[in-house]
Design an enzyme around this catalytic site. Structure first.
Site, mmCIF file in Angstrom:
data_model
loop_
_atom_site.group_PDB
_atom_site.id
_atom_site.type_symbol
_atom_site.label_atom_id
_atom_site.label_comp_id
_atom_site.label_asym_id
_atom_site.label_seq_id
_atom_site.Cartn_x
_atom_site.Cartn_y
_atom_site.Cartn_z
ATOM 1 N N LYS A 8 -2.952 5.920 -3.913
ATOM 2 C CA LYS A 8 -4.038 6.828 -3.495
ATOM 3 C C LYS A 8 -3.947 8.152 -4.226
ATOM 4 C CE LYS A 8 -3.587 4.746 1.055
ATOM 5 N NZ LYS A 8 -2.130 4.490 1.148
ATOM 6 N N PRO A 53 -2.836 0.096 12.580
ATOM 7 C CA PRO A 53 -3.416 -0.931 13.456
ATOM 8 C C PRO A 53 -2.708 -1.026 14.811
ATOM 9 C CG PRO A 53 -2.027 -1.947 11.786
ATOM 10 C CD PRO A 53 -2.150 -0.499 11.401
ATOM 11 N N LEU A 54 -1.482 -0.491 14.887
ATOM 12 C CA LEU A 54 -0.754 -0.532 16.159
ATOM 13 C C LEU A 54 -0.870 0.809 16.874
ATOM 14 C CD1 LEU A 54 2.548 -2.233 14.832
ATOM 15 C CD2 LEU A 54 0.344 -3.311 15.399
ATOM 16 N N HIS A 108 -7.483 9.704 -1.266
ATOM 17 C CA HIS A 108 -6.745 9.661 0.008
ATOM 18 C C HIS A 108 -7.522 10.285 1.165
ATOM 19 C CE1 HIS A 108 -2.304 9.277 1.427
ATOM 20 N NE2 HIS A 108 -3.137 8.933 2.381
ATOM 21 N N TYR A 133 2.895 9.857 -0.459
ATOM 22 C CA TYR A 133 4.060 9.290 0.229
ATOM 23 C C TYR A 133 5.360 9.522 -0.554
ATOM 24 C CZ TYR A 133 0.487 6.322 2.592
ATOM 25 O OH TYR A 133 -0.609 5.825 3.257
ATOM 26 N N ASP A 183 0.842 -1.201 0.000
ATOM 27 C CA ASP A 183 0.000 0.000 0.000
ATOM 28 C C ASP A 183 0.879 1.254 0.000
ATOM 29 O OD1 ASP A 183 -3.005 1.014 1.018
ATOM 30 O OD2 ASP A 183 -1.358 2.276 1.717
ATOM 31 N N LYS A 188 2.967 -1.469 8.988
ATOM 32 C CA LYS A 188 4.142 -0.732 8.522
ATOM 33 C C LYS A 188 5.341 -1.061 9.384
ATOM 34 C CE LYS A 188 7.242 2.664 8.757
ATOM 35 N NZ LYS A 188 8.083 3.121 9.853
#
Ligand code: A2P
Length: 273
Positions: A80, A188-189, A110, A55, A50, A229
């Site tokens: 994106k 997610p973290l 995005h 980026y 992704d 990531k």
């Protein structure tokens, strides 16, 4: 939780399949670090990467994919549309040139800068031209998805949002399910902050896994594709080992209770544009 332990992909509303685990490269500078992270992920079995125009590392993602020797058709690539530009088609043509590809698997808006709908006809056009197999959005709320539904010929198949136990957007998740939109998780973290959470730590100790594995598992076991990531090989490797254990209903209750958004239908807490 209904999703089986070993399921590693999810079908999108347009019939395409998205691998449940992807490597995200947000904040990884273009160059050797990004190329290495993507190369390691592909070597270690990840089949989903992704990136984004914002980026500025699409070139490294393309280079790593090419160098890896992995068949392009076996890898799900997302980029994106940066909504500060005007034309999603022209911007995707540039992305494809940087990536060295003739199409991406998923092209998403995005964030809804300037409103949620103005760019959608251009996104649909990118799909019609074959530049993107699937199209979707990111950071869109329940209400913004409804606005897109009001004008769309082809609905977004994905809404990628900040999603983890402290940002458990239950109303948005339910709205996505009703509209056949797959909610996909970034951060997610909690950008790392949840790794030291006591509840996460206790569950990790009980199941004999790392806190990161527990947090990633919390997504994939409910069928939510997750972007992990890391630029460290050992972490990329460990974060990939999430399809061989299961959380219990009690684990889910404890983790779900960490939510601090009130189960929001919003895509994010604070717009940055
Ligand atoms: P690094 O790239 O140095 O490994 P999120 O996915 O929520 O955005 O969190 C990403 C952050 O968590 C990054 O700073 C990443 O750092 C770190 N990270 C990713 N995987 C792990 C892991 N298994 N253990 C510790 N930190 C991790």
């Amino acid at each position: 939780m209904s999703t089986s332990t070993n399921q590693t992909t999810r079908k999108l509303a347009d019939g395409n399949e998205i691998p449940l685990l992807g490597l995200g490269v947000w904040q990884v500078p273009d160059g050797p670090d990004c190329v290495k992270a993507v190369r390691w992920a592909l070597e270690l079995g990840y089949r989903h990467i992704d990136t984004a125009q914002a980026y500025r590392n699409e070139g490294s993602v393309g280079k790593a994919l090419k160098e890896s020797g992995v068949d392009r058709d076996d890898v799900f690539i997302t980029t994106k549309f940066l909504p500060r530009a005007k034309d999603p088609v022209a911007e995707l043509e540039q992305s494809l040139r940087r990536l060295g590809l003739d199409h991406v698997d998923l092209y998403i808006v995005h964030w809804p800068e300037g409103g949620p709908t103005w760019m959608w006809p251009g996104m649909e056009r990118a799909r019609e031209l074959g530049y993107a197999r699937s199209i979707g959005v990111s950071n869109f709320s329940e209400t913004e998805l409804a606005s897109v539904a009001g004008i769309a010929d082809v609905m977004p198949v994905v809404d990628q949002v900040n999603f983890n136990p402290t940002a458990f957007r239950r109303v948005l998740l339910d709205a996505c399910q009703r509209r056949d939109v797959v909610l996909e998780a970034y951060s997610p973290l909690g950008t790392g902050s949840l790794l030291s959470d006591a509840t996460v730590g206790a569950i990790a100790a009980r199941v004999g896994r790392t806190p990161a594995q527990v947090l990633l598992r919390w997504c994939v076991q409910r069928g939510v594709p997750v972007l992990s990531k890391s630029t460290h090989r050992d972490r990329i490797e460990a974060n990939g080992r999430i399809f061989d254990f299961a959380l219990t209903d009690e684990d889910f209750s404890q983790l779900d209770a960490l939510d601090r958004t009130g189960g929001t239908g919003n895509g994010l807490e604070q717009p940055w544009w």
